[in-house]
Write a protein that holds these residues in place. Structure first.
Motif, PDB file in Angstrom:
ATOM      1  N   ASP A  22       0.872  -1.199   0.036  1.00 31.63           N
ATOM      2  CA  ASP A  22       0.022   0.042   0.057  1.00 31.63           C
ATOM      3  C   ASP A  22       0.847   1.329  -0.020  1.00 31.63           C
ATOM      4  O   ASP A  22       0.412   2.341   0.308  1.00 31.63           O
ATOM      5  CB  ASP A  22      -0.952  -0.039   1.073  1.00 31.63           C
ATOM      6  CG  ASP A  22      -2.152  -1.006   1.033  1.00 31.63           C
ATOM      7  OD1 ASP A  22      -2.381  -1.474  -0.292  1.00 31.63           O
ATOM      8  OD2 ASP A  22      -2.538  -1.725   2.225  1.00 31.63           O
ATOM      9  N   ARG A  23       1.904   1.341  -0.337  1.00 29.10           N
ATOM     10  CA  ARG A  23       2.975   2.328  -0.375  1.00 29.10           C
ATOM     11  C   ARG A  23       2.274   3.170  -1.671  1.00 29.10           C
ATOM     12  O   ARG A  23       2.320   2.498  -2.774  1.00 29.10           O
ATOM     13  CB  ARG A  23       4.294   2.043  -0.603  1.00 29.10           C
ATOM     14  CG  ARG A  23       5.236   3.320  -0.648  1.00 29.10           C
ATOM     15  CD  ARG A  23       6.633   2.895  -0.856  1.00 29.10           C
ATOM     16  NE  ARG A  23       7.240   2.506   0.436  1.00 29.10           N
ATOM     17  CZ  ARG A  23       8.276   1.940   0.771  1.00 29.10           C
ATOM     18  NH1 ARG A  23       9.123   1.842  -0.248  1.00 29.10           N
ATOM     19  NH2 ARG A  23       8.672   1.520   1.962  1.00 29.10           N
ATOM     20  N   ARG A  24       2.283   4.373  -1.431  1.00 27.38           N
ATOM     21  CA  ARG A  24       1.549   5.321  -2.601  1.00 27.38           C
ATOM     22  C   ARG A  24       2.885   6.085  -3.144  1.00 27.38           C
ATOM     23  O   ARG A  24       3.982   6.629  -2.436  1.00 27.38           O
ATOM     24  CB  ARG A  24       0.754   6.271  -2.399  1.00 27.38           C
ATOM     25  CG  ARG A  24       0.208   7.189  -3.452  1.00 27.38           C
ATOM     26  CD  ARG A  24      -0.878   8.008  -3.049  1.00 27.38           C
ATOM     27  NE  ARG A  24      -2.023   6.889  -3.038  1.00 27.38           N
ATOM     28  CZ  ARG A  24      -3.280   7.351  -2.641  1.00 27.38           C
ATOM     29  NH1 ARG A  24      -3.664   8.461  -2.442  1.00 27.38           N
ATOM     30  NH2 ARG A  24      -4.296   6.294  -2.706  1.00 27.38           N
ATOM     31  N   PHE A  25       3.049   5.876  -4.544  1.00 25.09           N
ATOM     32  CA  PHE A  25       4.096   6.570  -5.366  1.00 25.09           C
ATOM     33  C   PHE A  25       3.504   7.814  -5.987  1.00 25.09           C
ATOM     34  O   PHE A  25       2.638   7.660  -6.848  1.00 25.09           O
ATOM     35  CB  PHE A  25       4.826   5.941  -6.316  1.00 25.09           C
ATOM     36  CG  PHE A  25       5.669   4.652  -5.330  1.00 25.09           C
ATOM     37  CD1 PHE A  25       6.874   4.943  -4.876  1.00 25.09           C
ATOM     38  CD2 PHE A  25       4.914   3.409  -5.319  1.00 25.09           C
ATOM     39  CE1 PHE A  25       7.646   3.771  -4.717  1.00 25.09           C
ATOM     40  CE2 PHE A  25       5.658   2.361  -4.753  1.00 25.09           C
ATOM     41  CZ  PHE A  25       7.231   2.666  -4.115  1.00 25.09           C
ATOM     42  N   VAL A  26       3.863   8.821  -5.662  1.00 21.05           N
ATOM     43  CA  VAL A  26       3.419  10.229  -6.146  1.00 21.05           C
ATOM     44  C   VAL A  26       4.530  10.987  -7.356  1.00 21.05           C
ATOM     45  O   VAL A  26       5.542  11.289  -6.850  1.00 21.05           O
ATOM     46  CB  VAL A  26       2.805  11.215  -5.234  1.00 21.05           C
ATOM     47  CG1 VAL A  26       2.432  12.541  -5.656  1.00 21.05           C
ATOM     48  CG2 VAL A  26       1.753  10.570  -4.199  1.00 21.05           C
ATOM     49  N   LEU A  27       3.951  11.273  -8.226  1.00 23.13           N
ATOM     50  CA  LEU A  27       4.746  11.897  -9.391  1.00 23.13           C
ATOM     51  C   LEU A  27       5.065  13.344  -9.047  1.00 23.13           C
ATOM     52  O   LEU A  27       3.912  14.226  -8.891  1.00 23.13           O
ATOM     53  CB  LEU A  27       4.297  11.658 -10.671  1.00 23.13           C
ATOM     54  CG  LEU A  27       4.979  12.398 -11.806  1.00 23.13           C
ATOM     55  CD1 LEU A  27       6.694  11.398 -12.045  1.00 23.13           C
ATOM     56  CD2 LEU A  27       4.317  12.407 -13.160  1.00 23.13           C
ATOM     57  N   ILE A  28       6.266  13.632  -8.632  1.00 18.14           N
ATOM     58  CA  ILE A  28       6.486  15.098  -8.264  1.00 18.14           C
ATOM     59  C   ILE A  28       6.283  16.340  -9.415  1.00 18.14           C
ATOM     60  O   ILE A  28       6.175  15.797 -10.716  1.00 18.14           O
ATOM     61  CB  ILE A  28       7.903  15.517  -7.930  1.00 18.14           C
ATOM     62  CG1 ILE A  28       8.501  14.613  -6.838  1.00 18.14           C
ATOM     63  CG2 ILE A  28       8.446  16.739  -7.677  1.00 18.14           C
ATOM     64  CD1 ILE A  28       9.889  14.659  -6.350  1.00 18.14           C
TER      65      ILE A  28
END
Length: 79
Positions: A50-56
């Motif tokens: 459930d780690r979320r990766f968000v594009l800068i």
């Protein structure tokens, strides 16, 4: 909805997650390495941890993460 357990801001749309990046002992305590693709929503969630990766500077960067649906690679949003 609740915010993701962990949030990682990234500069590339393709990311890898093994669930143990910040855990002493490494991958033995994580999950199998998976490659995830961030789509036009600007983020993707790992289906294992459930780690979320968000594009800068993407559309989800700076947004209220608890208001965003879970989006796993290849899946449709879960509302």
């Amino acid at each position: 909805m609740t915010p993701p357990l962990e949030l990682t801001r990234v500069t590339q749309r393709r990311v890898a997650c093994d669930g143990a990046a910040d855990i002493p002992g490494g991958a033995a305590l994580g999950h199998p390495r998976v490659w995830l693709q961030i789509d036009d929503h600007g983020y993707v969630d790992c289906g294992y941890c459930d780690r979320r990766f968000v594009l800068i500077d993407g559309p989800a960067d700076g947004a209220d993460q608890s208001a965003l649906p879970d989006i796993a690679e290849g899946g449709s949003p879960k509302y």
